[in-house]
Design a protein around this motif. Structure first.
Motif, PDB file in Angstrom:
ATOM      1  N   LEU A 175       0.726  15.860  -8.291  1.00  0.00           N
ATOM      2  CA  LEU A 175       0.731  14.765  -9.266  1.00  0.00           C
ATOM      3  C   LEU A 175      -0.075  13.556  -8.802  1.00  0.00           C
ATOM      4  O   LEU A 175      -0.130  12.552  -9.499  1.00  0.00           O
ATOM      5  N   GLY A 176      -0.671  13.632  -7.610  1.00  0.00           N
ATOM      6  CA  GLY A 176      -1.586  12.582  -7.193  1.00  0.00           C
ATOM      7  C   GLY A 176      -1.208  11.785  -5.962  1.00  0.00           C
ATOM      8  O   GLY A 176      -1.976  10.927  -5.536  1.00  0.00           O
ATOM      9  N   ALA A 177      -0.043  12.020  -5.392  1.00  0.00           N
ATOM     10  CA  ALA A 177       0.313  11.300  -4.166  1.00  0.00           C
ATOM     11  C   ALA A 177      -0.633  11.755  -3.054  1.00  0.00           C
ATOM     12  O   ALA A 177      -0.860  12.945  -2.885  1.00  0.00           O
ATOM     13  N   THR A 178      -1.184  10.809  -2.326  1.00  0.00           N
ATOM     14  CA  THR A 178      -2.084  11.166  -1.228  1.00  0.00           C
ATOM     15  C   THR A 178      -1.680  10.490   0.081  1.00  0.00           C
ATOM     16  O   THR A 178      -1.930  11.018   1.146  1.00  0.00           O
ATOM     17  N   ARG A 179      -1.074   9.319  -0.010  1.00  0.00           N
ATOM     18  CA  ARG A 179      -0.712   8.574   1.197  1.00  0.00           C
ATOM     19  C   ARG A 179       0.789   8.686   1.448  1.00  0.00           C
ATOM     20  O   ARG A 179       1.582   8.884   0.532  1.00  0.00           O
ATOM     21  N   TYR A 180       1.154   8.522   2.695  1.00  0.00           N
ATOM     22  CA  TYR A 180       2.541   8.631   3.124  1.00  0.00           C
ATOM     23  C   TYR A 180       3.455   7.778   2.236  1.00  0.00           C
ATOM     24  O   TYR A 180       4.486   8.244   1.752  1.00  0.00           O
ATOM     25  N   GLU A 199      12.057   8.948   5.954  1.00  0.00           N
ATOM     26  CA  GLU A 199      10.713   8.814   6.512  1.00  0.00           C
ATOM     27  C   GLU A 199      10.455   9.882   7.568  1.00  0.00           C
ATOM     28  O   GLU A 199       9.385  10.487   7.610  1.00  0.00           O
ATOM     29  N   ARG A 200      11.439  10.118   8.414  1.00  0.00           N
ATOM     30  CA  ARG A 200      11.288  11.121   9.469  1.00  0.00           C
ATOM     31  C   ARG A 200      11.085  12.515   8.889  1.00  0.00           C
ATOM     32  O   ARG A 200      10.210  13.269   9.314  1.00  0.00           O
ATOM     33  N   GLU A 208       3.015   6.750  -0.749  1.00  0.00           N
ATOM     34  CA  GLU A 208       3.093   7.280  -2.114  1.00  0.00           C
ATOM     35  C   GLU A 208       4.054   8.463  -2.187  1.00  0.00           C
ATOM     36  O   GLU A 208       4.767   8.624  -3.179  1.00  0.00           O
ATOM     37  N   PHE A 209       4.071   9.273  -1.131  1.00  0.00           N
ATOM     38  CA  PHE A 209       5.025  10.382  -1.093  1.00  0.00           C
ATOM     39  C   PHE A 209       6.465   9.854  -1.031  1.00  0.00           C
ATOM     40  O   PHE A 209       7.354  10.396  -1.668  1.00  0.00           O
ATOM     41  N   LEU A 210       6.677   8.790  -0.271  1.00  0.00           N
ATOM     42  CA  LEU A 210       8.030   8.216  -0.187  1.00  0.00           C
ATOM     43  C   LEU A 210       8.518   7.754  -1.553  1.00  0.00           C
ATOM     44  O   LEU A 210       9.688   7.920  -1.887  1.00  0.00           O
ATOM     45  N   VAL A 211       7.625   7.190  -2.354  1.00  0.00           N
ATOM     46  CA  VAL A 211       7.990   6.736  -3.701  1.00  0.00           C
ATOM     47  C   VAL A 211       8.178   7.934  -4.630  1.00  0.00           C
ATOM     48  O   VAL A 211       9.114   7.984  -5.432  1.00  0.00           O
ATOM     49  N   ALA A 212       7.291   8.922  -4.512  1.00  0.00           N
ATOM     50  CA  ALA A 212       7.305  10.074  -5.422  1.00  0.00           C
ATOM     51  C   ALA A 212       8.457  11.037  -5.154  1.00  0.00           C
ATOM     52  O   ALA A 212       8.845  11.798  -6.042  1.00  0.00           O
ATOM     53  N   VAL A 213       9.002  11.009  -3.939  1.00  0.00           N
ATOM     54  CA  VAL A 213      10.090  11.915  -3.569  1.00  0.00           C
ATOM     55  C   VAL A 213      11.294  11.070  -3.156  1.00  0.00           C
ATOM     56  O   VAL A 213      11.588  10.913  -1.977  1.00  0.00           O
ATOM     57  N   PRO A 214      12.004  10.512  -4.135  1.00  0.00           N
ATOM     58  CA  PRO A 214      13.146   9.659  -3.807  1.00  0.00           C
ATOM     59  C   PRO A 214      14.214  10.432  -3.031  1.00  0.00           C
ATOM     60  O   PRO A 214      14.492  11.582  -3.331  1.00  0.00           O
ATOM     61  N   ALA A 242       7.606  12.920   7.252  1.00  0.00           N
ATOM     62  CA  ALA A 242       6.568  13.145   8.270  1.00  0.00           C
ATOM     63  C   ALA A 242       6.595  14.596   8.747  1.00  0.00           C
ATOM     64  O   ALA A 242       5.548  15.238   8.895  1.00  0.00           O
ATOM     65  N   GLN A 243       7.794  15.116   8.957  1.00  0.00           N
ATOM     66  CA  GLN A 243       7.944  16.504   9.412  1.00  0.00           C
ATOM     67  C   GLN A 243       7.433  17.475   8.355  1.00  0.00           C
ATOM     68  O   GLN A 243       6.709  18.420   8.669  1.00  0.00           O
ATOM     69  N   ARG A 244       7.804  17.260   7.096  1.00  0.00           N
ATOM     70  CA  ARG A 244       7.383  18.168   6.022  1.00  0.00           C
ATOM     71  C   ARG A 244       5.874  18.115   5.810  1.00  0.00           C
ATOM     72  O   ARG A 244       5.242  19.149   5.580  1.00  0.00           O
ATOM     73  N   LEU A 245       5.283  16.928   5.868  1.00  0.00           N
ATOM     74  CA  LEU A 245       3.826  16.822   5.724  1.00  0.00           C
ATOM     75  C   LEU A 245       3.135  17.609   6.838  1.00  0.00           C
ATOM     76  O   LEU A 245       2.163  18.326   6.596  1.00  0.00           O
ATOM     77  N   ARG A 246       3.648  17.488   8.045  1.00  0.00           N
ATOM     78  CA  ARG A 246       3.087  18.223   9.193  1.00  0.00           C
ATOM     79  C   ARG A 246       3.208  19.739   8.971  1.00  0.00           C
ATOM     80  O   ARG A 246       2.255  20.488   9.194  1.00  0.00           O
TER      81      ARG A 246
END
Length: 111
Positions: free
Chosen positions: A32-37, A49-50, A39-45, A53-57
């Motif tokens: 849906l367009g999230a690209t930065r950390y 944070e920890r 933005e992901f925090l907002v998009a995935v309520p 970071a783990q899931r992105l990795r």
């Protein structure tokens, strides 16, 4: 008749990747367009944070997200879906539709 054994390992690996807590939501946020950390925090309520970071990795290591470092001050890191990730999102869409139809919005996800 073809044996189930041939398909089970690949199917299981795919289900575990998408089914790991928050991975599906992170993938859909990327789609849906999230690209930065942030933005992901907002998009995935609800994701910590920890854990984000783990899931992105993990998704980067699986080859479904591409991590890019933008040389700026401060350095910016962006994540985009790879071709593999886009195909995974396409594969997951019917499952989302099935869940919405048969489980409804009130269904509780367990991870």
């Amino acid at each position: 008749m073809e044996s189930v054994e041939h398909h089970c390992p690949a199917f299981q690996a795919a289900v575990e990747l998408v089914g790991r807590r928050w991975n599906g939501a992170v993938l859909m946020a990327a789609e849906l367009g999230a690209t930065r950390y942030s933005e992901f925090l907002v998009a995935v309520p609800g994701i910590s944070e920890r854990l984000l970071a783990q899931r992105l990795r993990e998704l980067e290591q699986a080859g479904v997200l591409i991590r890019s470092v933008v040389p700026s001050t401060p350095v910016q890191i962006t994540y985009t879906l790879s071709e593999k990730g886009s195909e995974l999102v396409d594969a997951v869409r019917p499952l989302i539709a099935w869940g919405e139809r048969w489980l409804g919005e009130g269904a509780v996800a367990h991870g």
